[in-house]
Design a protein around this motif. Structure first.
Motif, PDB file in Angstrom:
ATOM      1  N   GLU A 100       0.954  -1.183   0.104  1.00 40.62           N
ATOM      2  CA  GLU A 100      -0.066  -0.005   0.074  1.00 40.62           C
ATOM      3  C   GLU A 100       1.060   1.358   0.099  1.00 40.62           C
ATOM      4  O   GLU A 100       0.306   2.278  -0.138  1.00 40.62           O
ATOM      5  CB  GLU A 100      -0.991   0.183   1.161  1.00 40.62           C
ATOM      6  N   ILE A 101       2.106   1.044   0.347  1.00 37.24           N
ATOM      7  CA  ILE A 101       2.980   2.255   0.680  1.00 37.24           C
ATOM      8  C   ILE A 101       3.757   2.535  -0.570  1.00 37.24           C
ATOM      9  O   ILE A 101       4.523   1.845  -1.002  1.00 37.24           O
ATOM     10  CB  ILE A 101       3.702   2.013   1.858  1.00 37.24           C
ATOM     11  N   GLU A 102       3.767   3.782  -0.907  1.00 42.01           N
ATOM     12  CA  GLU A 102       4.692   4.469  -1.867  1.00 42.01           C
ATOM     13  C   GLU A 102       5.331   5.623  -1.276  1.00 42.01           C
ATOM     14  O   GLU A 102       4.796   6.318  -0.274  1.00 42.01           O
ATOM     15  CB  GLU A 102       3.673   5.163  -3.063  1.00 42.01           C
ATOM     16  N   GLU A 103       6.680   5.619  -1.433  1.00 43.82           N
ATOM     17  CA  GLU A 103       7.442   6.875  -0.709  1.00 43.82           C
ATOM     18  C   GLU A 103       7.612   7.856  -1.734  1.00 43.82           C
ATOM     19  O   GLU A 103       8.217   7.657  -2.903  1.00 43.82           O
ATOM     20  CB  GLU A 103       8.609   6.270  -0.206  1.00 43.82           C
ATOM     21  N   THR A 104       7.028   9.225  -1.517  1.00 43.46           N
ATOM     22  CA  THR A 104       7.207  10.069  -2.593  1.00 43.46           C
ATOM     23  C   THR A 104       7.917  11.135  -2.237  1.00 43.46           C
ATOM     24  O   THR A 104       7.840  12.319  -2.781  1.00 43.46           O
ATOM     25  CB  THR A 104       5.672  10.720  -2.561  1.00 43.46           C
ATOM     26  N   GLY A 105       8.934  10.956  -1.034  1.00 48.77           N
ATOM     27  CA  GLY A 105       9.757  12.086  -0.698  1.00 48.77           C
ATOM     28  C   GLY A 105      10.112  11.849   0.781  1.00 48.77           C
ATOM     29  O   GLY A 105      10.100  10.860   1.144  1.00 48.77           O
ATOM     30  N   GLU A 106      10.573  13.103   1.111  1.00 47.90           N
ATOM     31  CA  GLU A 106      11.251  12.919   2.517  1.00 47.90           C
ATOM     32  C   GLU A 106      10.077  12.743   3.467  1.00 47.90           C
ATOM     33  O   GLU A 106       8.901  13.285   3.499  1.00 47.90           O
ATOM     34  CB  GLU A 106      11.810  14.517   2.857  1.00 47.90           C
ATOM     35  N   TYR A 107      10.460  11.735   4.620  1.00 46.27           N
ATOM     36  CA  TYR A 107       9.307  11.795   5.629  1.00 46.27           C
ATOM     37  C   TYR A 107      10.230  11.390   6.809  1.00 46.27           C
ATOM     38  O   TYR A 107      11.443  11.262   6.809  1.00 46.27           O
ATOM     39  CB  TYR A 107       8.473  10.786   5.397  1.00 46.27           C
ATOM     40  N   PHE A 140       8.913   0.270   4.853  1.00 46.41           N
ATOM     41  CA  PHE A 140       9.787   1.344   4.335  1.00 46.41           C
ATOM     42  C   PHE A 140      11.104   0.882   3.844  1.00 46.41           C
ATOM     43  O   PHE A 140      11.773   0.103   4.351  1.00 46.41           O
ATOM     44  CB  PHE A 140       9.983   2.452   5.480  1.00 46.41           C
TER      45      PHE A 140
ATOM     46  N   ARG B  38       5.522  21.324   2.975  1.00 48.42           N
ATOM     47  CA  ARG B  38       5.987  21.190   1.614  1.00 48.42           C
ATOM     48  C   ARG B  38       5.093  20.175   0.839  1.00 48.42           C
ATOM     49  O   ARG B  38       4.480  20.097  -0.139  1.00 48.42           O
ATOM     50  CB  ARG B  38       7.359  20.372   1.459  1.00 48.42           C
ATOM     51  N   MET B  91       0.789   7.391   0.423  1.00 51.97           N
ATOM     52  CA  MET B  91       1.721   7.831   0.115  1.00 51.97           C
ATOM     53  C   MET B  91       2.754   8.479   1.089  1.00 51.97           C
ATOM     54  O   MET B  91       1.976   9.550   1.576  1.00 51.97           O
ATOM     55  CB  MET B  91       1.456   8.642  -1.107  1.00 51.97           C
ATOM     56  N   VAL B  92       3.702   8.222   1.592  1.00 55.81           N
ATOM     57  CA  VAL B  92       4.481   8.751   2.546  1.00 55.81           C
ATOM     58  C   VAL B  92       5.550   9.673   1.976  1.00 55.81           C
ATOM     59  O   VAL B  92       6.049   9.545   0.811  1.00 55.81           O
ATOM     60  CB  VAL B  92       5.376   7.630   3.336  1.00 55.81           C
ATOM     61  N   GLY B  93       5.818  10.634   2.803  1.00 54.41           N
ATOM     62  CA  GLY B  93       6.830  11.671   2.312  1.00 54.41           C
ATOM     63  C   GLY B  93       6.140  13.050   1.792  1.00 54.41           C
ATOM     64  O   GLY B  93       4.957  13.307   2.070  1.00 54.41           O
ATOM     65  N   ASP B  94       7.115  13.981   1.404  1.00 57.70           N
ATOM     66  CA  ASP B  94       6.443  15.243   1.013  1.00 57.70           C
ATOM     67  C   ASP B  94       6.127  15.381  -0.071  1.00 57.70           C
ATOM     68  O   ASP B  94       5.593  16.516  -0.683  1.00 57.70           O
ATOM     69  CB  ASP B  94       7.716  16.291   1.237  1.00 57.70           C
ATOM     70  N   LEU B  95       5.753  14.335  -1.057  1.00 52.63           N
ATOM     71  CA  LEU B  95       4.912  14.118  -2.156  1.00 52.63           C
ATOM     72  C   LEU B  95       5.647  15.231  -3.306  1.00 52.63           C
ATOM     73  O   LEU B  95       5.221  15.505  -4.296  1.00 52.63           O
ATOM     74  CB  LEU B  95       3.548  14.820  -2.132  1.00 52.63           C
ATOM     75  N   SER B  96       6.886  15.144  -3.181  1.00 55.34           N
ATOM     76  CA  SER B  96       8.000  16.049  -4.008  1.00 55.34           C
ATOM     77  C   SER B  96       8.073  15.112  -5.468  1.00 55.34           C
ATOM     78  O   SER B  96       8.408  15.660  -6.468  1.00 55.34           O
ATOM     79  CB  SER B  96       9.198  16.268  -3.642  1.00 55.34           C
ATOM     80  N   ASP B  97       8.152  13.714  -5.103  1.00 50.88           N
ATOM     81  CA  ASP B  97       8.317  12.866  -6.444  1.00 50.88           C
ATOM     82  C   ASP B  97       6.889  12.757  -6.920  1.00 50.88           C
ATOM     83  O   ASP B  97       6.045  11.854  -6.824  1.00 50.88           O
ATOM     84  CB  ASP B  97       8.615  11.453  -6.159  1.00 50.88           C
ATOM     85  N   VAL B 101       3.625   9.992  -6.916  1.00 48.11           N
ATOM     86  CA  VAL B 101       2.299  10.514  -6.517  1.00 48.11           C
ATOM     87  C   VAL B 101       1.061  10.155  -7.476  1.00 48.11           C
ATOM     88  O   VAL B 101       0.058   9.609  -7.133  1.00 48.11           O
ATOM     89  CB  VAL B 101       2.423  11.862  -6.046  1.00 48.11           C
TER      90      VAL B 101
END
Lengths: 574, 111
Positions: A100-107, A140, B38, B91-97, B101
């Motif tokens: 379910e998890i997509e890493e889209t940036g800094e977290y 992760f 962000r 979707m984890v993170g600041d969604l910069s990618d 997303v």
């Protein structure tokens, strides 16, 4: 500087080997392979903390959900729903699904912190369990973030002054698969579940405990109906009490052999011997005499059922049944093969704690070899003896010596653990087998070095002196024969003496008789001689007178008889 | 699985009431951290470009309402959850990618 304080776990045995529990306010890493008991350890730490030490706790589960946890732990007797309701324990199931998890940036893992913080505040937690935090690594992918966040988490826990237990899967070459030991460095405990000779044994080892001494051994443990239980050598030092009190053996002459008073209280006694030489009977005597004094006795039977023991002992005049009825004697019959050694040890511990006996008999320990190898049995006995000594329970172990072995060789090689060692043996000679007993050792007391014949009579065990000949020891009918022979010889000797005595009397009488005869003869001779003397004197007198008369008749001058003349004339008579 | 609108803090509610929203999104942020801000910026920009008028967005500050973190199974922050349409995505993170997303929102094929 203040000493490291510890949070007691309440887990049986664990607090003893760690000297008080887990490091207070710090994190402890529990690692081990799947199914080795990590979750149970963690949960028990929380439940006991809440119930026994008034320290509520948070269980953060990354694997099982709340429902499963409740179900699983109800089988260990932990009532989680009540504890949760009473706000003693908070459970949070963290579910991470990689798909379910997509890493889209800094977290960061702020979500986890917030949830944990909320749960801690909810119950006022002093203890936290994270089970198994490594699941994060499967959810992760950014290890850099995870590692820095974990580091932050452990610091954060330390700031909150909660005692944390973090579980992790064991890695191939490291303690944990993801190297968590780098972060949780204060205390590391390794759990292990091994199968040896088809018998699984769980073991626990303290790999590291910063700022504290700890036992370094692998400690076997069990997960049982009442949770985790670790049966260590109860203390790290040898410091159990040594009583100078004595406990009679139940056999008078055996007491005599043991310095006149019997065993020391709290000592361990080994009774070894070949099959059928009366081990159980000696044990029964011991137990019976303890009950007679009103002490509580515990009989662990690995071989016979209690009914069988009671029946058999009746035949030698020991009534154990009445003690059972009065509640002074309790049997603990169990097949050695029923469970592993640790389970036996735990069961014995529990039974002893429940019954609180003064004396204990285990008949026989050699049967334990059926379930484990000798080294393990020895280890278990060592721990058992230690436990018994600490509780001042006088214990008699019987041990079957295999035929063909030296008498002074126990199968388990445990004689060094024992304070008193009594050997029973059978002596075979002239077509019969007889039992004999001797004391191989008895620490701290004068004891007899004699072999005694050991007889089972309807009044119990009797010890009889054996015949000690110049060359051998005789028992049984050979002894009886020899004794009869001795008696005959003694009679002969007495008769001989008698004879000599009367002979002496006779000779004395003879001597006296002869003396009397001689005396008589002597006296009669004396008498005769005297008579002759008298007669001669009389004759002399007559002759003298006659001469005078003759002179007178011849009208001789006055008769002067010179003595010399006279002498000449009648010379022979003077 | 889906929650009623009223549950979250609707700080930033966009989208026309008249059109039935197709997307139900929730953004969990941790206060006004750099990453959170962000993420909000990135999301707003993207939604404006791709899903104008077709979404319902709820932004939840887990500092203020930690219970939502538990209920929403939130571990990382910020986290954007696509509740509808199914399948559920996090979707984890600041969604910069942006590409990731868009993939997470099943929009990668569109242009």
């Amino acid at each position: 500087m203040t000493m490291l304080t510890k949070s007691p776990t309440g887990i049986k045995g664990f607090d003893e080997i760690t000297g008080g529990g887990l490091p207070h306010g710090r994190s402890t890493l529990i690692c081990g392979s799947a199914g080795c008991g990590k979750t149970v350890f963690g949960m028990e730490f929380l439940v006991r903390g809440a119930l026994q030490y008034d320290e509520p706790g948070v269980f953060m589960s990354f694997e099982e959900n709340e429902e499963d946890l409740i179900k699983n732990f109800s089988s260990l007797g932990f009532n989680l729903p009540t504890l949760i309701e009473q706000k003693n324990i908070a459970v949070d199931h963290v579910f991470i699904d990689r798909s379910e998890i997509e890493e889209t940036g800094e977290y960061d893992l702020e979500g986890l912190f917030i949830r944990l913080g909320m749960a801690i505040d909810q119950v006022g937690a002093r203890r936290v369990v994270l089970d198994t935090i490594e699941s994060l690594f499967s959810g992760f992918t950014n290890e850099g973030i995870l590692r820095s966040e974990l580091l932050r988490l452990f610091r954060w826990l330390k700031d909150k002054v909660v005692t944390a237990v973090v579980t992790a899967e064991q890695g191939r070459e490291t303690f944990t698969r993801h190297g968590l030991e780098e972060y949780v460095a204060d205390c590391v405990i390794l759990l292990d579940h091994r199968i040896q000779e088809q018998i699984p044994t769980r073991r626990l080892r303290i790999v590291k405990y910063r700022g504290s001494t700890h036992g370094a051994d692998e400690y076997p443990f069990l997960i049982q109906a009442n949770g985790f239980s670790l049966l260590p050598i109860t203390s790290l030092v040898l410091d159990h009490p040594a009583s100078s009190d004595r406990v009679p053996t139940g056999i008078d002459r055996l007491d005599t052999m043991l310095g006149g008073k019997g065993y020391y209280r709290g000592s361990s006694i080994l009774l070894s011997g070949t099959a059928g030489c009366g081990k159980t009977s000696v044990a029964a005597h011991f137990v019976d005499s303890a009950c007679k004094r009103g002490e509580r006795s515990f009989f662990i039977a690995f071989e016979e059922s209690p009914k069988q023991i009671i029946r058999n002992m009746k035949s030698i005049g020991i009534n154990l049944e009445k003690w059972v009825k009065r509640g002074l004697l309790k049997f603990h019959p169990v097949r050695p093969t029923l469970c592993g050694l640790e389970a036996h040890l735990a069961a014995i511990h529990r039974a002893i704690e429940d019954f609180k006996p003064n004396v204990l008999a285990i008949d026989p320990i050699s049967n334990l070899v059926a379930v484990a190898n000798i080294v393990d049995v020895k280890g278990m006995l060592l721990r058992l003896i230690d436990f018994l000594k600490t509780n001042e329970i006088t214990t008699l172990f019987t041990d079957l010596t295999q035929g063909g072995m030296s008498i002074e060789q126990t199968e388990l090689g445990i004689s060094s653990l024992m304070d008193t060692w009594i050997c029973l043996l059978s002596l075979e000679s002239s077509g019969e087998r007889n039992r004999a007993l001797f004391i191989a050792k008895s620490r701290g007391m004068q004891h007899s070095n004699q072999i005694r014949e050991f007889m089972l009579t309807d009044k119990g065990v009797q010890l009889v002196d054996v015949y000690l000949g110049p060359n051998n020891v005789l028992t049984g009918s050979a002894r009886t024969t020899k004794e009869a022979q001795d008696k005959a010889e003694a009679l002969d000797r007495r008769q001989e003496l008698e004879r000599k005595r009367s002979e002496m009397e006779r000779s004395r009488k003879m001597f006296h008789a002869e003396m009397a005869m001689l005396q008589a003869r002597f006296e009669s001779e004396q008498e005769n001689l005297q008579k002759a003397i008298d007669k001669e004197e009389a004759l002399e007198a007559v002759l003298k007178r006659d001469r005078n008369d003759l002179g007178t008749m011849r009208k001789a001058d006055r008769l002067i008889v010179p003595k010399s003349e006279g002498k000449d004339e009648k010379g022979d008579f003077e | 699985m889906t929650k009623k609108q009223g549950e979250g803090t609707k700080e930033n509610y966009q989208g026309a009431e008249s059109i039935k929203p197709k997307y139900v999104l929730r953004l969990y942020v941790a206060g006004t951290s750099r990453k959170s801000l962000r993420a909000m910026q990135n999301l707003n920009k993207l939604l404006k470009e791709e899903l104008e008028g077709q979404y319902e967005l709820e932004i939840i500050d887990i500092y203020q309402q930690p219970i939502f973190a538990k209920n929403g199974q939130i571990v990382a922050a910020p986290t954007l959850i696509k509740e509808l349409p199914l399948p559920l995505r996090k979707m984890v993170g600041d969604l910069s990618d942006t590409n990731k997303v868009l993939a997470g929102l099943d929009l990668s094929g569109r242009e």
